[in-house]
Design a protein around this motif. Structure first.
Motif, short mmCIF file in Angstrom:
data_model
loop_
_atom_site.label_atom_id
_atom_site.label_comp_id
_atom_site.label_asym_id
_atom_site.label_seq_id
_atom_site.Cartn_x
_atom_site.Cartn_y
_atom_site.Cartn_z
N ALA A 1 59.44 59.40 38.56
CA ALA A 1 58.37 58.30 38.20
C ALA A 1 57.85 58.60 36.81
O ALA A 1 57.79 57.43 35.82
CB ALA A 1 56.89 58.91 38.87
N TRP B 1 57.90 50.71 33.48
CA TRP B 1 57.12 50.26 34.57
C TRP B 1 55.70 50.73 34.69
O TRP B 1 55.54 51.76 35.40
CB TRP B 1 57.91 50.32 35.90
CG TRP B 1 59.21 49.85 36.10
CD1 TRP B 1 60.42 50.46 35.56
CD2 TRP B 1 59.44 48.62 36.34
NE1 TRP B 1 61.52 49.43 35.67
CE2 TRP B 1 61.00 48.32 36.35
CE3 TRP B 1 58.82 47.25 37.05
CZ2 TRP B 1 61.65 47.17 36.55
CZ3 TRP B 1 59.48 46.11 37.28
CH2 TRP B 1 60.89 46.26 37.02
N LEU C 1 53.79 52.86 37.61
CA LEU C 1 54.73 53.15 38.54
C LEU C 1 54.36 54.71 38.94
O LEU C 1 54.06 55.44 38.18
CB LEU C 1 56.20 53.19 38.08
CG LEU C 1 57.27 53.68 39.11
CD1 LEU C 1 57.47 52.54 40.00
CD2 LEU C 1 58.31 54.23 38.27
N GLU C 2 54.29 54.71 40.38
CA GLU C 2 54.02 56.02 41.08
C GLU C 2 55.23 56.34 42.27
O GLU C 2 55.68 55.52 42.81
CB GLU C 2 52.84 56.01 41.46
CG GLU C 2 51.61 56.18 40.79
CD GLU C 2 50.41 56.11 41.69
OE1 GLU C 2 49.69 57.37 41.89
OE2 GLU C 2 50.09 55.09 42.31
N ALA D 1 61.08 53.11 44.31
CA ALA D 1 59.67 52.92 43.83
C ALA D 1 59.32 51.76 42.95
O ALA D 1 58.26 51.21 43.25
CB ALA D 1 59.64 54.37 42.92
N ILE D 2 60.50 51.40 42.17
CA ILE D 2 60.01 49.98 41.28
C ILE D 2 60.02 48.99 42.34
O ILE D 2 59.13 48.28 42.26
CB ILE D 2 61.27 49.88 40.44
CG1 ILE D 2 61.13 51.00 39.28
CG2 ILE D 2 61.01 48.52 39.71
CD1 ILE D 2 62.51 51.07 38.40
N HIS E 1 56.80 49.17 44.12
CA HIS E 1 55.79 48.77 43.08
C HIS E 1 55.71 47.32 42.89
O HIS E 1 54.47 46.91 42.81
CB HIS E 1 56.17 49.56 41.69
CG HIS E 1 55.21 49.23 40.65
ND1 HIS E 1 53.83 49.90 40.64
CD2 HIS E 1 55.33 48.76 39.41
CE1 HIS E 1 53.34 49.54 39.49
NE2 HIS E 1 54.29 49.43 38.78
N LEU F 1 52.69 43.60 35.59
CA LEU F 1 53.69 44.91 35.73
C LEU F 1 54.57 45.19 34.53
O LEU F 1 55.25 46.05 34.71
CB LEU F 1 54.32 44.72 37.20
CG LEU F 1 53.35 44.68 38.21
CD1 LEU F 1 54.37 44.59 39.51
CD2 LEU F 1 52.45 45.65 38.54
#
Ligand code: SF4
Ligand code: SF4
Lengths: 225, 460
Positions: free
Chosen positions: B187, B194, B197-198, B228-229, B232, B456
């Protein structure tokens, strides 16, 4: 002799046949285990039924599956053999006359010429299937004497029946051989791997349920057999 | 010497045992000890009687020896139609014999059966689709692997794999701490590109619980970042569990059913704990098969379903594309010819071929089907754990020829392979046969072609 083989012995053969196939089916179903087989047979039933029906119908249709289409010659032989094995004895005129005389009922009968053709087709396809066992290395390696015996038991009533029909003299011994081999065939069905007569439907239904319930049947329109 | 120090009938339950196995390079000592391992015929027969019921017994009994299954097996084809590779022959001469001999078999037989069960069958289940009697030899080989495992006859890597699951609840030595650290590292690493991003860990009541293959935190952490991306960008409310994040099951390949149960229960426990709406599994075929398709049965769940609805990654991608959560920039679609590797585990055995087709229709301009494809596709050549077993490398490489020829026939130089095993097998086939292809998971391809909403994007 003739009276005996067509009387008590015939009763016995039919008894073994009918009770035998019922017992085979009952034992098959009782031996299914949702946890070991990993199929919830009695949950998600609508998917199971759909899977089972598809699995049976696709395979009962000549050229209905990839495998049948990939092996056209074999498919023709198998369907001719099995249709002949089942329908020739049921619809044979002589059998139905006999039935009418002995037990007072009969089924629709086909013309004698057609039953002759079917009998010869059964014998021919059995011979070709036996030759196929010898000719193809991938079949030869898994073939045993037992497989030839099964073929022989299945076609013996057809060979003897044909001889009895066309023998001008001494047809009685052939007739007795015909009845005996027919009875042997009936008895062999539940007791040998000819039990696929009924277990075909059982194993096909099982795999159909497996695919229908667990292996994607709930997320797709069903496997394209 | 009946039981070896490394090769024995015991389960690997401690770190020490696991380390001792790992220290034995390539399993040299392990396989030496296997030569002396006794077969407990009584225990073997007891197990058969308890677990081999009418389904398998009937399959073995009524096989008409028609040979129709021969051409369906990629091993048979890859080995120049060697009759000894006919599925019916392979299973009758192994499992069939164990049953006929009532378990009275010796060490040499068990080793032959192990070799057959692992390097002549990947449990791809293709032959079952081609047998008129519905005889599923792949399922029987999986069962046979379980019998062999119970007697200590399993490849060295499989023994290690099952130990990993028992000790770490993962197929590799990734601890909870390693996993959580990898998530926060990924992350942070991508935070500049990003913003926002989390990788939320243990968030309750999320819409999606995301679970992975231990290879990702161990060797390919960027895969987690890519997931994740995409979540997101799609605006998903998602999380990963700190424990119960591993979907794979080398235990399933080995036939260690106890370890299978332990592994999937860790995932189901995470579902219970975090109460997500649905679970999404990474791009791995056998992981999905193990945890979503077979797992409920190992765990004794009577519905045959996971506690919450579970999706393979391709299902999520197809859904996100359909809903417009992910939008493909038409200019960035794949222009060159591209083909798709249908995995046995989530396509043939999971029914997800339509999702895969939809994705390809959205991301590629010149999509080419392999022949055969969908539920009829051949195994990649590395299924059933085969990629990871040194003892059978040579036979595995021979088996890869079928996939090589299938890919060559499409004319495509790019293969989309959303399955870790297929991905590896295709990478290895390029290494061995050098046919000039590239291969990819979906995630990196998608990241390069999605439209990213302005808010984003990183500030200039
Ligand atoms: S196709 Fe089925 S019945 Fe025929 S040999 Fe193979 S397993 Fe046996
Ligand atoms: S399951 Fe696959 S690899 Fe195994 S025998 Fe059948 S077709 Fe061959």
């Amino acid at each position: 002799m003739y009276e005996f083989v067509t009387g008590p012995l015939a009763w016995l053969a039919f008894l073994v046949f009918f009770i035998g196939i019922i017992v085979r089916l009952v034992f098959y179903v009782r031996g299914l285990d949702w946890k070991l087989d990993r199929v919830t047979y009695s949950v998600n039933t609508s998917y199971g039924v759909r899977g089972a029906v598809r699995s049976i119908l696709f395979w009962l249709t000549p050229f209905g599956t990839h495998s049948w289409r990939d092996n056209p010659g074999f498919t023709i032989l198998v369907f001719v053999l099995h249709l002949g094995l089942i329908f020739t004895p049921l619809l044979l005129l002589a059998h139905n006359i006999f039935l009418q005389e002995r037990w007072g009922f009969s089924l629709w009968s086909m013309p004698d010429a057609l039953s002759d053709v079917m009998t010869i087709a059964v014998i021919a396809s059995a011979v070709l299937l036996a030759l196929r066992r010898i000719a193809l290395p991938e079949v030869r390696i898994i073939t045993s004497a037992y497989d030839y015996l099964m073929l022989a038991i299945a076609v013996a009533p057809f060979v003897t029946g044909l001889i009895a029909r066309y023998a001008y003299t001494h047809s009685e011994p052939w007739l007795i051989a015909h009845v005996l081999s027919g009875e042997l065939f009936l008895v062999a069905i539940p007791l040998t791997k000819l039990s696929h007569f009924v277990l075909f439907f059982a194993t096909r239904a099982q795999l159909g349920m497996d695919y229908g319930i667990k292996r994607g049947g709930m997320k797709s329109s069903g496997i394209n057999w | 010497m009946p039981e070896g120090i490394l090769c024995n009938k015991n389960k690997v339950t401690t770190l020490e045992h696991l380390q001792a196995l790992l220290a034995d390079k390539s399993g040299k000592q392990y396989y030496q000890e296997m030569n002396n391992l006794d077969v407990d015929a009584k225990a073997l027969w007891d197990l058969v009687q308890k677990t081999c019921k009418s389904r398998i017994r009937t399959w073995l009994e009524i096989c008409t020896h028609c040979g129709l299954c021969a051409d369906s097996c990629f091993y048979y084809l890859a080995n120049h139609k060697d009759p000894q590779q006919v599925p019916s022959y392979k299973i009758q001469s192994t499992l069939g014999q164990i049953i006929r001999r009532k378990g009275q078999v010796d060490n040499a037989f068990m080793q032959m059966a192990m070799d057959t069960a692992f390097c002549k069958c990947t449990c791809c289940t293709r032959c079952g689709v081609y047998c008129p009697l519905g005889i599923d030899t792949g399922v029987m080989f999986s069962y046979l692997r379980g019998l062999l495992f119970s007697q200590g006859f399993t490849p060295w890597e499989m023994k290690i794999g099952t130990g990993m699951h028992r000790v770490y609840r993962a197929q590799m030595d990734v601890t909870t701490e390693d996993w959580v650290d990898t998530c926060s590292w990924m992350a942070e690493e991508n935070a500049d590109d990003w913003p926002g991003l989390e990788i939320p860990v243990d968030k309750e009541n999320a819409d999606i619980l995301y679970t992975v293959n231990a290879r990702e935190p161990k060797h390919y952490p960027e895969d987690i970042a890519q997931a994740a991306i995409l979540f997101h960008v799609a605006g998903e409310n998602w999380t990963v569990p700190s424990e119960g994040w591993e979907e794979t099951s080398l235990a399933m390949f080995a036939g260690d059913w106890e370890a299978c149960k332990l592994q999937v229960e860790s995932v189901y426990a995470a579902m219970d704990r975090l109460k997500p709406k649905r679970m999404v599994v990474t791009e791995c075929g056998h992981a999905y098969r193990a945890t979503v398709i077979e797992g409920p049965y190992w765990a004794g769940l009577k519905t045959g379903k996971t506690p919450i609805e579970s999706l393979h990654y391709v299902e999520w991608v197809a859904e996100a594309l359909r809903a417009g959560k992910l939008k493909i920039d038409p200019a960035k679609k794949i222009k060159e010819p591209v083909t798709y590797q249908d995995s046995c585990n989530y396509i043939r055995n999971g029914g997800l071929w339509e999702a895969a087709r939809y994705i390809m229709s959205q991301i590629a301009e010149d999509f080419r089907e392999m022949t055969p494809s969908r539920e009829h596709n051949f195994c990649c050549g590395g299924g059933g754990g085969l990629n990871g077993i040194g003892r059978y490398r040579e036979q595995r490489n021979v088996g890869l020829r079928v996939k090589r020829d299938q890919i060559l026939a499409t004319g495509a130089k790019l293969v989309v392979a959303p399955c870790h095993n297929c991905w590896d097998a295709i990478r290895d086939l390029e290494e061995v046969y050098e046919i000039g292809i590239r291969w990819s998971f979906l995630k990196p391809l998608l990241i390069n072609m999605i439209e990213v909403p302005e808010h984003l994007k990183p500030a200039e």
